[in-house]
Scaffold this motif. Structure first.
Motif, PDB file in Angstrom:
ATOM      1  N   VAL A  83      72.747 -25.619  -1.459  1.00  0.00           N
ATOM      2  CA  VAL A  83      71.839 -26.384  -0.967  1.00  0.00           C
ATOM      3  C   VAL A  83      71.053 -27.470  -1.495  1.00  0.00           C
ATOM      4  CG1 VAL A  83      70.090 -26.632   0.855  1.00  0.00           C
ATOM      5  CG2 VAL A  83      72.133 -25.069   1.287  1.00  0.00           C
ATOM      6  N   GLY A  84      70.516 -26.688  -2.599  1.00  0.00           N
ATOM      7  CA  GLY A  84      69.823 -27.638  -3.453  1.00  0.00           C
ATOM      8  C   GLY A  84      70.504 -28.811  -4.299  1.00  0.00           C
ATOM      9  N   GLU A  85      71.533 -28.284  -4.663  1.00  0.00           N
ATOM     10  CA  GLU A  85      72.617 -29.392  -5.370  1.00  0.00           C
ATOM     11  C   GLU A  85      72.812 -30.694  -4.384  1.00  0.00           C
ATOM     12  OE1 GLU A  85      76.825 -29.387  -7.773  1.00  0.00           O
ATOM     13  OE2 GLU A  85      76.335 -27.685  -6.476  1.00  0.00           O
ATOM     14  N   LEU A  86      73.424 -30.011  -2.865  1.00  0.00           N
ATOM     15  CA  LEU A  86      73.804 -31.254  -2.002  1.00  0.00           C
ATOM     16  C   LEU A  86      72.616 -31.783  -1.586  1.00  0.00           C
ATOM     17  CD1 LEU A  86      76.605 -28.914  -0.287  1.00  0.00           C
ATOM     18  CD2 LEU A  86      77.047 -30.749  -1.746  1.00  0.00           C
ATOM     19  N   GLU A  87      71.551 -31.427  -1.379  1.00  0.00           N
ATOM     20  CA  GLU A  87      70.398 -32.092  -1.129  1.00  0.00           C
ATOM     21  C   GLU A  87      70.161 -33.345  -2.124  1.00  0.00           C
ATOM     22  OE1 GLU A  87      67.038 -29.352  -0.329  1.00  0.00           O
ATOM     23  OE2 GLU A  87      67.804 -29.074   1.678  1.00  0.00           O
ATOM     24  N   ALA A  88      69.983 -32.867  -3.281  1.00  0.00           N
ATOM     25  CA  ALA A  88      69.888 -33.815  -4.513  1.00  0.00           C
ATOM     26  C   ALA A  88      70.947 -34.932  -4.411  1.00  0.00           C
ATOM     27  CB  ALA A  88      69.721 -33.241  -5.883  1.00  0.00           C
ATOM     28  N   LEU A  89      72.227 -34.606  -4.318  1.00  0.00           N
ATOM     29  CA  LEU A  89      73.282 -35.627  -4.552  1.00  0.00           C
ATOM     30  C   LEU A  89      73.226 -36.433  -3.047  1.00  0.00           C
ATOM     31  CD1 LEU A  89      75.906 -36.296  -5.535  1.00  0.00           C
ATOM     32  CD2 LEU A  89      76.819 -34.615  -4.147  1.00  0.00           C
ATOM     33  N   HIS A  90      72.885 -35.838  -2.065  1.00  0.00           N
ATOM     34  CA  HIS A  90      72.812 -36.647  -1.050  1.00  0.00           C
ATOM     35  C   HIS A  90      71.828 -37.626  -1.076  1.00  0.00           C
ATOM     36  CE1 HIS A  90      71.917 -37.565   3.491  1.00  0.00           C
ATOM     37  NE2 HIS A  90      73.078 -37.957   3.467  1.00  0.00           N
ATOM     38  N   ASP A 600      83.578 -46.670  -0.961  1.00  0.00           N
ATOM     39  CA  ASP A 600      83.808 -45.548  -1.774  1.00  0.00           C
ATOM     40  C   ASP A 600      82.284 -44.662  -1.484  1.00  0.00           C
ATOM     41  OD1 ASP A 600      86.094 -45.661  -2.180  1.00  0.00           O
ATOM     42  OD2 ASP A 600      86.042 -46.241  -4.358  1.00  0.00           O
ATOM     43  N   ASN A 601      81.224 -45.459  -1.790  1.00  0.00           N
ATOM     44  CA  ASN A 601      79.926 -44.977  -1.875  1.00  0.00           C
ATOM     45  C   ASN A 601      79.481 -44.399  -0.327  1.00  0.00           C
ATOM     46  OD1 ASN A 601      78.513 -44.938  -4.570  1.00  0.00           O
ATOM     47  ND2 ASN A 601      79.226 -47.098  -4.342  1.00  0.00           N
ATOM     48  N   GLY A 602      80.052 -45.192   0.590  1.00  0.00           N
ATOM     49  CA  GLY A 602      79.885 -44.673   1.816  1.00  0.00           C
ATOM     50  C   GLY A 602      80.334 -43.440   2.219  1.00  0.00           C
ATOM     51  N   ILE A 603      81.688 -43.289   1.808  1.00  0.00           N
ATOM     52  CA  ILE A 603      82.493 -42.055   1.992  1.00  0.00           C
ATOM     53  C   ILE A 603      81.773 -40.767   1.326  1.00  0.00           C
ATOM     54  CG2 ILE A 603      84.510 -40.896   1.594  1.00  0.00           C
ATOM     55  CD1 ILE A 603      85.748 -43.762   1.982  1.00  0.00           C
ATOM     56  N   GLU A 607      80.627 -37.688   3.030  1.00  0.00           N
ATOM     57  CA  GLU A 607      80.866 -36.056   2.731  1.00  0.00           C
ATOM     58  C   GLU A 607      79.917 -35.265   2.171  1.00  0.00           C
ATOM     59  OE1 GLU A 607      83.901 -37.038  -0.351  1.00  0.00           O
ATOM     60  OE2 GLU A 607      85.598 -37.449   0.908  1.00  0.00           O
ATOM     61  N   ALA A 608      78.918 -35.842   1.455  1.00  0.00           N
ATOM     62  CA  ALA A 608      77.624 -35.054   0.679  1.00  0.00           C
ATOM     63  C   ALA A 608      77.027 -34.553   1.932  1.00  0.00           C
ATOM     64  CB  ALA A 608      76.865 -35.780   0.031  1.00  0.00           C
ATOM     65  N   LYS A 609      76.734 -35.491   3.129  1.00  0.00           N
ATOM     66  CA  LYS A 609      75.813 -35.029   4.235  1.00  0.00           C
ATOM     67  C   LYS A 609      76.711 -33.906   4.897  1.00  0.00           C
ATOM     68  CE  LYS A 609      72.567 -35.685   7.337  1.00  0.00           C
ATOM     69  NZ  LYS A 609      73.208 -34.661   8.648  1.00  0.00           N
ATOM     70  N   ILE A 610      78.089 -33.991   5.209  1.00  0.00           N
ATOM     71  CA  ILE A 610      78.928 -32.953   5.839  1.00  0.00           C
ATOM     72  C   ILE A 610      78.719 -31.533   5.306  1.00  0.00           C
ATOM     73  CG2 ILE A 610      81.269 -32.139   6.605  1.00  0.00           C
ATOM     74  CD1 ILE A 610      81.680 -35.331   7.207  1.00  0.00           C
ATOM     75  N   ASP A 613      75.080 -29.958   5.429  1.00  0.00           N
ATOM     76  CA  ASP A 613      74.942 -29.493   6.745  1.00  0.00           C
ATOM     77  C   ASP A 613      75.782 -28.056   6.702  1.00  0.00           C
ATOM     78  OD1 ASP A 613      73.336 -31.444   7.258  1.00  0.00           O
ATOM     79  OD2 ASP A 613      74.917 -32.538   8.607  1.00  0.00           O
ATOM     80  N   ALA A 614      76.876 -27.952   6.362  1.00  0.00           N
ATOM     81  CA  ALA A 614      77.703 -26.832   6.348  1.00  0.00           C
ATOM     82  C   ALA A 614      76.908 -25.830   5.383  1.00  0.00           C
ATOM     83  CB  ALA A 614      79.073 -27.033   6.035  1.00  0.00           C
ATOM     84  N   GLN A 615      76.725 -26.217   4.090  1.00  0.00           N
ATOM     85  CA  GLN A 615      75.930 -25.194   3.391  1.00  0.00           C
ATOM     86  C   GLN A 615      74.736 -24.929   3.970  1.00  0.00           C
ATOM     87  OE1 GLN A 615      78.274 -24.257   1.133  1.00  0.00           O
ATOM     88  NE2 GLN A 615      76.794 -22.580   0.760  1.00  0.00           N
ATOM     89  N   THR A 616      73.943 -25.561   4.610  1.00  0.00           N
ATOM     90  CA  THR A 616      72.645 -25.412   5.163  1.00  0.00           C
ATOM     91  C   THR A 616      72.968 -24.095   6.107  1.00  0.00           C
ATOM     92  OG1 THR A 616      71.664 -27.437   4.731  1.00  0.00           O
ATOM     93  CG2 THR A 616      70.591 -26.227   6.273  1.00  0.00           C
ATOM     94  N   ALA A 617      73.940 -24.406   6.954  1.00  0.00           N
ATOM     95  CA  ALA A 617      74.294 -23.427   8.018  1.00  0.00           C
ATOM     96  C   ALA A 617      74.645 -22.021   7.455  1.00  0.00           C
ATOM     97  CB  ALA A 617      75.320 -23.854   9.062  1.00  0.00           C
TER      98      ALA A 617
END
Length: 670
Positions: A83-90, A600-603, A607-610, A613-617
């Motif tokens: 979650v920490g990784e994906l939050e920073a990335l997103h 590409d950046n939008g995708i 993807e990072a948001k999805i 969210d999944a990893q937060t769950a």
């Protein structure tokens, strides 16, 4: 009997008191982060064996146990790291997505405005306001490139700063864990019982550490743990903590990387060894998105400047200057810097390398109708020297070796759009990184002389064709176009039609016929070949389309385009670059490349948001599972208070009964 009653009652009071203390400790720490619920573990005291049977001697506390499961806590730590990784990335990806997708602040509006300005000159080449508008829109485009590039550079600086801060916090946590290891070993060694509160404190710090970088703990058996990260690098070993460093990269001093401090030197760690947590997310964003976006924006700017300049150089300004005159024309509409070459900090030799952009290529067409494109790749390059001056040039995007050689000299790589000048060879093992686009936008500008005098825009074509008024045939020779390296030295030339040829041509020529057949020669140009009519004439880098049939004696004069202030043929070719496939080897336009960049950046952001969210769950589920065992339930603890209170009172009653019985015995003796 009384002695047995007293000892049993006292043991019951002690156990109940311990139960009350543990319960109270749970209640007051219900909101303490990382606290694990504690409970007493009790057993019966050893019995006294008599002829009448074994008589119990009360109860005793074996230990105070924390309700903890290593697997559940490990699952939480792992999920927390992700979650920490994906939050920073997103968070970082969202900044780029918002910047480039903005309908007003992105590149697309400025690019469209620029070519609208070019079109206005094509519509009225002699108009001074139209020319000034083209210059102004070009400056706006350069400014927009600069604004976007500055924003990306600011992000790079922010990443550097955040890496430094994160590494500092990681070191602080590592030292705290090592200190807790020492205290836990001492406490458990002295009393032979688990140091529950210290263990909880350490677990909480490890959990906080996983928010920054993924670590894997191993138990040493004495109460201490070791922590490892990446590919097995040590962070904490028992009571000792390693030190991470944030330092300039050996390959690029402007880039902050993570190192591991040794006795006398800090070892730079590969970015692939840093995974998970905020630090992993920052590094993944920089290498996977930020660097690529910055380079792609620079590649668009570079290709735009190179192809626009190449076509501009084939024109004629309002003063009549052309490139064939040897320097009077301001050939470059845009000014552009050269690729950046970075020497590795560990180089020991005196190698020197310069890299330049190759001129763009033109479509293989006999019409010389422009269609310039670059072969530039979205990649950095590495030049590595071996023994005896040998070197390899590697494209880093796919690690493909694109050239090898030895000694100094120039290595032109048309498929890469670059030329490498090995001015001096380096020592064995020396490395240089080439960043083709790092300077592109910083150096991009509109030619200052054209800014000062828009009449220097080369809107016209340098040649033209006129036909004699007395001509009676229906042959038409087009106004002509020129290609790279054309020469106007042989002009003017007058071609006179005979029954079978056009006579009067000087020098060699190439004639193309309706079936595509090309014939070369000199002197007279045949009007047909194998029954196919003449379609195009090319000589000295100039091309002229041909249609129709001349009458004998018809004349056509090919000459310099004097007084061509109303001619917009070249600026029309410049306008066509907007939709021409000018990039990636002639497979993509400026706009399509930018649109792909935005998409590409939008995708990636989506993807990072999805994933986040999944990893937060997953984290929520893992936390709930852990808390179902370890967290304090105040209702349950309230019930325990009553239970231990009643047990305490009952044990006290035993003492009261024992006292009464003892007094009774004493009264009998008297």
């Amino acid at each position: 009997m009384a002695t047995g009653l007293f000892s049993i009652g006292v043991s019951g009071i002690k156990v109940s008191q311990m139960g009350l203390l543990a319960t109270e400790h749970n209640i007051v720490n219900a909101n303490t982060a990382g606290y694990s619920r504690q409970m007493t573990v009790q057993s019966t005291s050893g019995a006294v064996y008599t002829g009448q049977g074994a008589i119990g001697q009360g109860v005793e506390i074996n230990t105070v146990k924390r309700m903890y499961d290593n697997y559940l806590s490990g699952h939480v730590n792992s999920a927390q790291s992700s979650v920490g990784e994906l939050e920073a990335l997103h968070t970082q990806l969202s900044q780029i997505d918002n910047l480039f997708a903005d309908s007003s602040a992105g590149l697309s509006p400025a690019l469209q405005s620029f070519f609208t300005g070019v079109q206005s000159v094509a519509s009225d080449p002699s108009s001074a306001p139209a020319r000034q508008s083209m210059v102004s829109s070009a400056q706006t485009l350069v400014s927009r490139f600069d604004q976007l590039n500055t924003s990306l550079s600011d992000m790079s600086e922010q990443i550097n700063s955040r890496i430094e801060n994160t590494v500092s916090t990681i070191n602080s946590y590592a030292k705290e864990i090592a200190s807790l290891n020492q205290r836990i070993v001492a406490a458990q060694g002295a009393y032979g019982q688990p140091a529950n509160d210290l263990l909880d404190q350490r677990d909480q710090v490890i959990n906080e550490l996983n928010k920054l970088i993924k670590v894997t703990p191993t138990d040493n058996g004495d109460g201490s743990v070791n922590l490892f990260f990446g590919n097995g690098q040590q962070l904490v070993v028992g009571t000792s903590a390693m030190t991470l460093t944030a330092q300039p990269s050996q390959a690029d001093a402007s880039r902050t990387v993570v190192g591991l401090q040794g006795k006398n030197v800090s070892l730079e760690l590969p970015e692939s060894s840093i995974v998970g947590g905020e630090l992993g997310g920052l590094l993944e964003f920089r290498s996977g998105s930020l660097d690529k976006t910055k380079a792609e924006l620079g590649m668009i700017a570079t290709s735009l400047a190179l192809t626009f300049n190449a076509q501009h150089a084939l024109g004629q300004d309002m003063l009549g200057n052309i490139a064939a005159d040897g320097g009077s024309l301001q050939s470059d509409f845009f000014t552009l810097g050269t690729p950046s070459v970075l020497a590795n900090a560990k180089n020991t030799g005196s190698g020197a390398i310069a890299v330049s952009f190759l001129a763009p290529q033109a479509n293989a067409s006999t019409a010389n109708d422009g269609g310039f494109y670059t072969n530039l790749k979205l990649s950095d390059y590495q030049v590595k020297f071996g023994a005896a001056g040998a070197y390899t040039i590697t494209r880093l995007s796919d690690n493909e070796v694109v050239a090898t050689g030895s000694g100094s000299g120039t290595v032109a790589l048309p498929d890469e759009g670059l030329s490498f000048d090995i001015n001096a060879v380096g020592a064995e093992g020396d490395r240089f990184v080439v960043k083709p686009y790092s300077n592109s936008i910083d150096s991009l500008a509109v030619n200052s002389k054209i800014v000062a005098d828009p009449k220097l825009i080369a809107a016209a074509a340098p040649v033209r064709v006129s036909q004699a008024q007395a001509n009676t045939g229906n042959m038409l020779i087009g106004q002509g176009s020129v290609g790279v390296g054309y020469s106007a030295a042989s002009l003017p030339q007058t071609l006179t039609a005979s029954a079978s040829s056009l006579d009067g041509a000087t020098g060699s020529w190439t004639a193309t016929y309706a079936d595509g057949t090309a014939v070369t020669g000199s002197g007279s140009i045949p009007l047909s070949n194998a029954g196919k009519a003449l379609d195009n004439i090319e000589f000295s880098g100039m091309s002229f389309s041909v249609s129709g049939t001349p009458a004998v004696g018809d004349q056509f004069t090919i000459a310099r385009n004097t007084n061509g202030v109303q001619d917009g043929r070249n600026v029309l070719q410049l306008a066509n670059l907007q939709t021409t496939k000018t990039m990636s080897g002639g497979t993509a336009s400026y706009q399509s490349t930018y649109s792909k960049l935005v998409a590409d950046n939008g995708i990636q952001t989506s993807e990072a948001k999805i994933r986040m969210d999944a990893q937060t769950a997953v984290l929520d589920q893992a936390t709930a599972s852990r808390d179902s065992l370890s967290a304090v339930n105040l209702d349950e603890e309230a019930a325990n208070l009553i239970k231990y209170q009643q047990a305490y009172q009952a044990a006290a009653k035993i003492l009261s009964v024992g006292t009464t019985l003892f007094d009774t015995l004493l009264s009998l003796k008297s």
